[in-house]
Design a protein around this motif. Sequence first.
Motif, PDB file in Angstrom:
ATOM      1  N   HIS A 261       0.951  -1.155   0.129  1.00  0.00           N
ATOM      2  CA  HIS A 261       0.013  -0.062  -0.173  1.00  0.00           C
ATOM      3  C   HIS A 261       1.063   1.241   0.054  1.00  0.00           C
ATOM      4  O   HIS A 261       1.814   1.353   0.796  1.00  0.00           O
ATOM      5  N   TYR A 262       0.430   2.287  -0.661  1.00  0.00           N
ATOM      6  CA  TYR A 262       1.404   3.366  -0.751  1.00  0.00           C
ATOM      7  C   TYR A 262       0.300   4.629  -0.439  1.00  0.00           C
ATOM      8  O   TYR A 262      -0.797   4.749  -1.050  1.00  0.00           O
ATOM      9  N   ARG A 263       0.936   5.701  -0.165  1.00  0.00           N
ATOM     10  CA  ARG A 263       0.165   7.246  -0.224  1.00  0.00           C
ATOM     11  C   ARG A 263       0.913   7.748  -1.240  1.00  0.00           C
ATOM     12  O   ARG A 263       2.234   7.840  -1.453  1.00  0.00           O
ATOM     13  N   VAL A 264       0.010   8.465  -2.179  1.00  0.00           N
ATOM     14  CA  VAL A 264       0.825   9.043  -3.204  1.00  0.00           C
ATOM     15  C   VAL A 264      -0.161  10.347  -3.423  1.00  0.00           C
ATOM     16  O   VAL A 264      -0.996  10.756  -2.734  1.00  0.00           O
ATOM     17  N   SER A 265       0.565  11.170  -4.129  1.00  0.00           N
ATOM     18  CA  SER A 265       0.055  12.763  -4.351  1.00  0.00           C
ATOM     19  C   SER A 265      -0.165  12.824  -5.697  1.00  0.00           C
ATOM     20  O   SER A 265       0.696  12.529  -6.555  1.00  0.00           O
ATOM     21  N   ILE A 266      -1.418  13.281  -6.007  1.00  0.00           N
ATOM     22  CA  ILE A 266      -1.725  13.479  -7.432  1.00  0.00           C
ATOM     23  C   ILE A 266      -1.628  15.130  -7.529  1.00  0.00           C
ATOM     24  O   ILE A 266      -2.511  15.676  -6.942  1.00  0.00           O
ATOM     25  N   ASP A 267      -1.027  15.744  -8.422  1.00  0.00           N
ATOM     26  CA  ASP A 267      -1.057  17.001  -8.702  1.00  0.00           C
ATOM     27  C   ASP A 267      -2.375  17.704  -8.597  1.00  0.00           C
ATOM     28  O   ASP A 267      -2.849  17.584  -9.374  1.00  0.00           O
ATOM     29  N   GLY A 268      -2.298  18.599  -7.638  1.00  0.00           N
ATOM     30  CA  GLY A 268      -3.478  19.532  -7.539  1.00  0.00           C
ATOM     31  C   GLY A 268      -4.812  19.060  -7.135  1.00  0.00           C
ATOM     32  O   GLY A 268      -5.887  19.437  -7.188  1.00  0.00           O
ATOM     33  N   LEU A 269      -4.682  17.542  -7.090  1.00  0.00           N
ATOM     34  CA  LEU A 269      -6.025  17.079  -6.427  1.00  0.00           C
ATOM     35  C   LEU A 269      -5.905  16.307  -4.915  1.00  0.00           C
ATOM     36  O   LEU A 269      -7.059  16.123  -4.327  1.00  0.00           O
ATOM     37  N   GLY A 270      -4.662  16.141  -4.526  1.00  0.00           N
ATOM     38  CA  GLY A 270      -4.589  15.877  -3.141  1.00  0.00           C
ATOM     39  C   GLY A 270      -3.803  14.607  -3.040  1.00  0.00           C
ATOM     40  O   GLY A 270      -3.112  13.937  -3.811  1.00  0.00           O
ATOM     41  N   GLN A 271      -4.003  14.167  -1.734  1.00  0.00           N
ATOM     42  CA  GLN A 271      -3.334  12.661  -1.350  1.00  0.00           C
ATOM     43  C   GLN A 271      -4.195  11.790  -1.250  1.00  0.00           C
ATOM     44  O   GLN A 271      -5.368  11.649  -0.710  1.00  0.00           O
ATOM     45  N   PHE A 272      -3.635  10.336  -1.905  1.00  0.00           N
ATOM     46  CA  PHE A 272      -4.627   9.470  -1.916  1.00  0.00           C
ATOM     47  C   PHE A 272      -3.965   7.906  -1.776  1.00  0.00           C
ATOM     48  O   PHE A 272      -2.787   7.701  -1.494  1.00  0.00           O
ATOM     49  N   GLY A 273      -4.901   6.796  -1.561  1.00  0.00           N
ATOM     50  CA  GLY A 273      -3.973   5.423  -1.417  1.00  0.00           C
ATOM     51  C   GLY A 273      -4.101   4.677  -2.669  1.00  0.00           C
ATOM     52  O   GLY A 273      -4.851   4.989  -3.478  1.00  0.00           O
ATOM     53  N   ALA A 274      -3.075   3.719  -2.882  1.00  0.00           N
ATOM     54  CA  ALA A 274      -2.921   3.099  -3.846  1.00  0.00           C
ATOM     55  C   ALA A 274      -2.033   1.880  -3.607  1.00  0.00           C
ATOM     56  O   ALA A 274      -1.612   1.704  -2.560  1.00  0.00           O
ATOM     57  N   VAL A 275      -2.156   0.741  -4.706  1.00  0.00           N
ATOM     58  CA  VAL A 275      -1.312  -0.324  -4.397  1.00  0.00           C
ATOM     59  C   VAL A 275      -0.467  -0.499  -5.519  1.00  0.00           C
ATOM     60  O   VAL A 275      -0.565   0.209  -6.667  1.00  0.00           O
TER      61      VAL A 275
END
Length: 368
Positions: A261-275
């Motif tokens: 599991h990762y925390r990621v940042s998507i430009d301009g949209l915020g932080q989210f979870g992903a795998v």
Amino acid sequence: MTESKLSIVDLTKRYAAGLDPAVDRLNMEVEEGHLVALLGPSGCGKTTTLRMVAGLMDPTAGSIVVDGKEITHTPVNKRGMGMVFQSYALFPHMNVEQNVAFGLQMRQTSKSEQKRRVAGALDMVQLGHLSKRQVKELSGGQQQRIALARALVVEPTLLLLDEPLSNLDAKLRETMRTEIRSIQQRTRATTLFVTHDQDEALDMADRIAVMNGGLIEQFGSPTDVYERPRTRFVANFIGQANFLNARVLSESGSAARGETHYRVSIDGLGQFGAVGAPGLTGSAHELVIRPHRLRVSLQPAGTETIAGVIERVNYTGDALSVAVKAGDRVLQAQMPTSSGDLPRTGDAAYLSWNEQDAYLLPTPVKEP
Ligand code: ATP
């Protein structure tokens, strides 16, 4: 490890000096009893690969091994393979029984054995009652099944199918898919199946080789290639996909299937979870999310949502697809249909997803 039924090693075909190879050092292992789909866009080298396995074309380099024996240069009639091509190419002047018996006659099988095996093969495709019919008196689907019976009757070492369903109408193609798959499973014939239709591959195959430009981009089970595409090409070719550039911030624990599991940042949209695969750090990766895995809410719904505006709504009765504009990106999503009011262009929409449905492609995005 069990020995593969078919090994293809560095197989290469160059049609002419100076041309790019049509098949470029292709490697593949096929297990006994599996149906493997060679899937890819027009011109990616599927047919060329199949024809080399069949012995209809000489490779420029590489080798083909069946049951541990190299057959790269074995003549076609000594390979014992069964083939069905796009046009079923039945012999028009022979009846059904004679068509199916043809391969056995070539092998000088005794008359009584021929009779028994032809009857068996026709039963297999459920056309025993048409054994005396002339080919021209058969429907497309029936001809297709006879072609399959003719290929199976010789108990082939490998069954090779080149777009065998492409001449059939949509409805019949669906039926024949199921039939071919069930016949293949009953006979346990190891099968290579060329198709450019991703649904057909997902539905029928044990393994899919996704090909692009003479190479295999990914070889895996239908769920592997759909849920865990290794490249953008694979994600795009098999079904629809949204791509978002995501920068990996940190790991947040281990996920199923050995993933992280990762925390990621998507430009301009915020932080989210992903795998994604373990060990991704710092860099930007493409995040793949299938449209039907995006939840669409018309009201603000918790944190970790992407807020946007509905740009387009497509209603097809059983499905509702919406395009949602968020900043400068447009994301495709699906909503359940209901007999209530449809969402409308201009409505606010909030997108979210389950962490395991947002998959980071393993190779970092090349940055300028
Ligand atoms: P399709 O789905 O359109 O049948 P394919 O994936 O089966 O495509 P191939 O027929 O294997 O692709 O062709 C692979 C490449 O080799 C293509 O670029 C094609 O133009 C080229 N090619 C095929 N046959 C020949 C030939 N006889 N001479 C020269 N080039 C060829």
